[in-house]
Design a protein around this motif. Structure first.
Motif, PDB file in Angstrom:
ATOM      1  N   SER A   9       7.361   9.049   5.498  1.00 39.27           N
ATOM      2  CA  SER A   9       6.372   8.699   6.524  1.00 39.27           C
ATOM      3  C   SER A   9       7.047   8.223   7.805  1.00 39.27           C
ATOM      4  N   ILE A  10       6.496   8.654   8.945  1.00 41.12           N
ATOM      5  CA  ILE A  10       7.021   8.198  10.238  1.00 41.12           C
ATOM      6  C   ILE A  10       6.236   6.989  10.747  1.00 41.12           C
ATOM      7  N   LEU A  11       5.229   6.564   9.999  1.00 44.31           N
ATOM      8  CA  LEU A  11       4.331   5.505  10.483  1.00 44.31           C
ATOM      9  C   LEU A  11       4.718   4.124   9.967  1.00 44.31           C
ATOM     10  N   GLY A  12       4.460   3.085  10.819  1.00 46.51           N
ATOM     11  CA  GLY A  12       4.538   1.716  10.328  1.00 46.51           C
ATOM     12  C   GLY A  12       3.283   1.518   9.493  1.00 46.51           C
ATOM     13  N   ASN A  13       3.236   0.528   8.636  1.00 42.95           N
ATOM     14  CA  ASN A  13       2.067   0.295   7.782  1.00 42.95           C
ATOM     15  C   ASN A  13       1.678   1.565   7.014  1.00 42.95           C
ATOM     16  N   SER A  14       2.698   2.236   6.496  1.00 41.93           N
ATOM     17  CA  SER A  14       2.504   3.518   5.822  1.00 41.93           C
ATOM     18  C   SER A  14       1.846   3.365   4.453  1.00 41.93           C
ATOM     19  N   SER A  16       1.816   5.914   2.119  1.00 37.14           N
ATOM     20  CA  SER A  16       2.661   6.542   1.080  1.00 37.14           C
ATOM     21  C   SER A  16       3.847   5.648   0.711  1.00 37.14           C
ATOM     22  N   ARG A  17       4.352   4.881   1.690  1.00 36.81           N
ATOM     23  CA  ARG A  17       5.464   3.967   1.367  1.00 36.81           C
ATOM     24  C   ARG A  17       4.999   2.863   0.416  1.00 36.81           C
ATOM     25  N   GLN A  18       3.782   2.369   0.633  1.00 33.40           N
ATOM     26  CA  GLN A  18       3.229   1.360  -0.299  1.00 33.40           C
ATOM     27  C   GLN A  18       3.151   1.938  -1.703  1.00 33.40           C
ATOM     28  N   ALA A  92       4.820  11.563   0.215  1.00 35.15           N
ATOM     29  CA  ALA A  92       4.513  12.799   0.934  1.00 35.15           C
ATOM     30  C   ALA A  92       3.175  12.692   1.654  1.00 35.15           C
ATOM     31  N   PRO A  93       3.172  12.126   2.856  1.00 37.13           N
ATOM     32  CA  PRO A  93       1.924  12.112   3.618  1.00 37.13           C
ATOM     33  C   PRO A  93       1.545  13.521   4.067  1.00 37.13           C
ATOM     34  N   MET A  94       0.258  13.717   4.312  1.00 39.04           N
ATOM     35  CA  MET A  94      -0.147  14.993   4.904  1.00 39.04           C
ATOM     36  C   MET A  94      -0.020  14.894   6.423  1.00 39.04           C
ATOM     37  N   TYR A  95       0.796  15.764   7.008  1.00 38.25           N
ATOM     38  CA  TYR A  95       0.891  15.891   8.462  1.00 38.25           C
ATOM     39  C   TYR A  95       0.525  17.328   8.819  1.00 38.25           C
ATOM     40  N   ASN A  96      -0.496  17.469   9.612  1.00 36.92           N
ATOM     41  CA  ASN A  96      -0.943  18.798  10.043  1.00 36.92           C
ATOM     42  C   ASN A  96      -1.069  19.754   8.866  1.00 36.92           C
ATOM     43  N   PHE A  97      -1.790  19.265   7.849  1.00 37.86           N
ATOM     44  CA  PHE A  97      -2.161  20.013   6.643  1.00 37.86           C
ATOM     45  C   PHE A  97      -1.005  20.266   5.687  1.00 37.86           C
ATOM     46  N   SER A  98       0.187  19.818   6.041  1.00 35.78           N
ATOM     47  CA  SER A  98       1.349  20.071   5.198  1.00 35.78           C
ATOM     48  C   SER A  98       2.134  18.768   5.043  1.00 35.78           C
ATOM     49  N   SER A 137       0.786  10.935  -2.505  1.00 32.50           N
ATOM     50  CA  SER A 137       0.160  11.756  -1.470  1.00 32.50           C
ATOM     51  C   SER A 137      -0.836  10.903  -0.675  1.00 32.50           C
ATOM     52  N   SER A 138      -0.704  10.916   0.645  1.00 31.02           N
ATOM     53  CA  SER A 138      -1.654  10.164   1.479  1.00 31.02           C
ATOM     54  C   SER A 138      -2.203  11.098   2.537  1.00 31.02           C
ATOM     55  N   ARG A 139      -3.490  10.972   2.782  1.00 33.06           N
ATOM     56  CA  ARG A 139      -4.125  11.827   3.803  1.00 33.06           C
ATOM     57  C   ARG A 139      -5.202  11.065   4.541  1.00 33.06           C
ATOM     58  N   GLY A 140      -5.312  11.373   5.834  1.00 30.10           N
ATOM     59  CA  GLY A 140      -6.342  10.728   6.634  1.00 30.10           C
ATOM     60  C   GLY A 140      -7.733  11.162   6.232  1.00 30.10           C
ATOM     61  N   GLY A 141      -7.896  12.438   5.910  1.00 27.19           N
ATOM     62  CA  GLY A 141      -9.209  12.991   5.551  1.00 27.19           C
ATOM     63  C   GLY A 141      -9.318  13.270   4.058  1.00 27.19           C
ATOM     64  N   VAL A 142     -10.302  14.086   3.714  1.00 22.92           N
ATOM     65  CA  VAL A 142     -10.574  14.392   2.297  1.00 22.92           C
ATOM     66  C   VAL A 142     -10.303  15.874   2.036  1.00 22.92           C
ATOM     67  N   TYR A 143      -9.475  16.120   1.047  1.00 20.40           N
ATOM     68  CA  TYR A 143      -9.096  17.515   0.724  1.00 20.40           C
ATOM     69  C   TYR A 143      -9.275  17.826  -0.755  1.00 20.40           C
ATOM     70  N   SER A 144      -9.869  16.890  -1.497  1.00 17.89           N
ATOM     71  CA  SER A 144     -10.033  17.120  -2.927  1.00 17.89           C
ATOM     72  C   SER A 144     -11.342  17.848  -3.242  1.00 17.89           C
ATOM     73  N   ALA A 177      -8.719   9.965   2.593  1.00 18.29           N
ATOM     74  CA  ALA A 177      -9.740   9.336   3.439  1.00 18.29           C
ATOM     75  C   ALA A 177      -9.239   8.016   4.025  1.00 18.29           C
ATOM     76  N   VAL A 178      -7.919   7.881   4.175  1.00 20.46           N
ATOM     77  CA  VAL A 178      -7.387   6.588   4.630  1.00 20.46           C
ATOM     78  C   VAL A 178      -7.605   6.349   6.130  1.00 20.46           C
ATOM     79  N   ASN A 179      -7.996   7.395   6.863  1.00 16.95           N
ATOM     80  CA  ASN A 179      -8.319   7.205   8.288  1.00 16.95           C
ATOM     81  C   ASN A 179      -9.820   7.341   8.535  1.00 16.95           C
ATOM     82  N   MET A 180     -10.610   7.090   7.490  1.00 14.90           N
ATOM     83  CA  MET A 180     -12.062   7.222   7.622  1.00 14.90           C
ATOM     84  C   MET A 180     -12.746   5.862   7.521  1.00 14.90           C
TER      85      MET A 180
HETATM   86  C1  FMN Z   1       1.594  13.672  12.769  1.00 12.30           C
HETATM   87  C2  FMN Z   1       0.444  13.393  11.866  1.00 12.30           C
HETATM   88  C3  FMN Z   1      -0.330  14.446  11.408  1.00 12.30           C
HETATM   89  C4  FMN Z   1      -1.398  14.202  10.556  1.00 12.30           C
HETATM   90  N1  FMN Z   1      -2.109  15.256  10.084  1.00 12.30           N
HETATM   91  C5  FMN Z   1      -3.140  15.034   9.226  1.00 12.30           C
HETATM   92  C6  FMN Z   1      -3.874  16.115   8.669  1.00 12.30           C
HETATM   93  O1  FMN Z   1      -3.616  17.289   8.908  1.00 12.30           O
HETATM   94  N2  FMN Z   1      -4.902  15.832   7.843  1.00 12.30           N
HETATM   95  C7  FMN Z   1      -5.223  14.539   7.518  1.00 12.30           C
HETATM   96  O2  FMN Z   1      -6.168  14.341   6.763  1.00 12.30           O
HETATM   97  N3  FMN Z   1      -4.535  13.508   8.004  1.00 12.30           N
HETATM   98  C8  FMN Z   1      -3.505  13.721   8.840  1.00 12.30           C
HETATM   99  N4  FMN Z   1      -2.782  12.667   9.329  1.00 12.30           N
HETATM  100  C9  FMN Z   1      -3.115  11.316   8.848  1.00 12.30           C
HETATM  101  C10 FMN Z   1      -2.171  10.917   7.728  1.00 12.30           C
HETATM  102  O3  FMN Z   1      -2.228  11.820   6.643  1.00 12.30           O
HETATM  103  C11 FMN Z   1      -2.524   9.540   7.237  1.00 12.30           C
HETATM  104  O4  FMN Z   1      -2.366   8.635   8.325  1.00 12.30           O
HETATM  105  C12 FMN Z   1      -1.674   9.083   6.083  1.00 12.30           C
HETATM  106  O5  FMN Z   1      -1.904   7.730   5.825  1.00 12.30           O
HETATM  107  C13 FMN Z   1      -0.207   9.272   6.377  1.00 12.30           C
HETATM  108  O6  FMN Z   1       0.571   8.677   5.347  1.00 12.30           O
HETATM  109  P1  FMN Z   1       1.498   7.445   5.738  1.00 12.30           P
HETATM  110  O7  FMN Z   1       0.539   6.311   6.051  1.00 12.30           O
HETATM  111  O8  FMN Z   1       2.324   7.191   4.543  1.00 12.30           O
HETATM  112  O9  FMN Z   1       2.292   7.859   6.924  1.00 12.30           O
HETATM  113  C14 FMN Z   1      -1.706  12.881  10.175  1.00 12.30           C
HETATM  114  C15 FMN Z   1      -0.930  11.821  10.653  1.00 12.30           C
HETATM  115  C16 FMN Z   1       0.142  12.072  11.484  1.00 12.30           C
HETATM  116  C17 FMN Z   1       0.979  10.931  11.955  1.00 12.30           C
END
Ligand code: FMN
Length: 201
Positions: A9-14, A16-18, A92-98, A137-144, A177-180
């Motif tokens: 993860s590139i984010l603070g307060n990550s 996936s790191r937790q 492995a966070p989801m970034y841009n669907f991957s 696996s962490s994702r902002g939205g819902v993909y399940s 759904a962590v960004n919802m």
């Molecule tokens: C560059 C970037 C791209 C992202 N792309 C997506 C995405 O495609 N779909 C999604 O649901 N969330 C996306 N997110 C949100 C992250 O999946 C979400 O913040 C997640 O918590 C990231 O894990 P982390 O907190 O360990 O970094 C993105 C976040 C970043 C920083």
């Protein structure tokens, strides 16, 4: 028992790191003598595989550039660490669907013909089997959901590439759904941590 802990993860307060931290703690509770090696792929980035780096495979050693020499040392280290691990925990966070490109850069180093896989007359054979991989696996939205799954190139990609290397024992712990909204984020992290507590290794 050896465990390789990877964060990307590139984010603070990550999130996936937790979760990787909780996963490693859970394995350590079950195996107190656990040997852990750690790679923070965002903190210490691995250079993307380039023509120059891969070119070392097709160039006599005497003609290698300084970059080829240095990167070969790193690649060998990454492969040895990967093969030696009994358990690998991957954040492995989801970034841009991957997955983050930092994690892809690691995969591009450890996926090495003749070392972690080989091609045969019957197709590819993975050489890195016999280990367990735990993915946070962490994702902002819902993909399940059925619709969401069509946009998920994160979890399935990881399972595919690990399977290609011979690793079929892959368990995914997911917080989505962590960004919802704060409530959904807290609920998802809590559920993932509960799931982690019941993983037997
Ligand atoms: C560059 C970037 C791209 C992202 N792309 C997506 C995405 O495609 N779909 C999604 O649901 N969330 C996306 N997110 C949100 C992250 O999946 C979400 O913040 C997640 O918590 C990231 O894990 P982390 O907190 O360990 O970094 C993105 C976040 C970043 C920083």
């Amino acid at each position: 028992m050896k465990l390789l802990h990877i964060d990307s993860s590139i984010l603070g307060n990550s999130v996936s790191r937790q979760l990787t931290s909780a996963l490693v703690d859970n394995v350590r509770r079950q195996h107190p003598a656990l040997e852990v090696s750690y790679r923070d792929l965002a903190g210490a980035e691995i250079a993307h595989l380039s023509g120059e780096i891969i070119g070392a495979n097709f160039t006599p050693e005497a003609d290698w550039t300084a970059t080829q020499r240095n990167e070969k040392v790193l690649t060998d280290e990454l492969i040895a660490e990967f093969l030696a691990a009994d358990v690998i925990v991957i954040g492995a966070p989801m970034y841009n669907f991957s997955i983050p490109s930092q994690l892809k850069a690691w995969i591009d180093r450890v996926a090495a013909a003749g070392r972690t896989f080989k091609y045969t007359e019957n197709g590819p054979v993975g050489l890195a089997g016999g280990k367990k991989v735990l993915v946070a696996s962490s994702r902002g939205g819902v993909y399940s959901t059925e619709q969401g799954r069509l946009m998920d190139f994160q979890e399935d990609y990881l399972k595919t590439v690990l399977g290609f290397l011979g690793i079929t024992d892959v368990e995914i712990v997911r917080a989505e759904a962590v960004n919802m909204g704060e409530d959904q984020r807290a609920t998802a992290i809590h559920a993932a941590k509960s799931a982690i507590a019941s993983i037997a290794v």
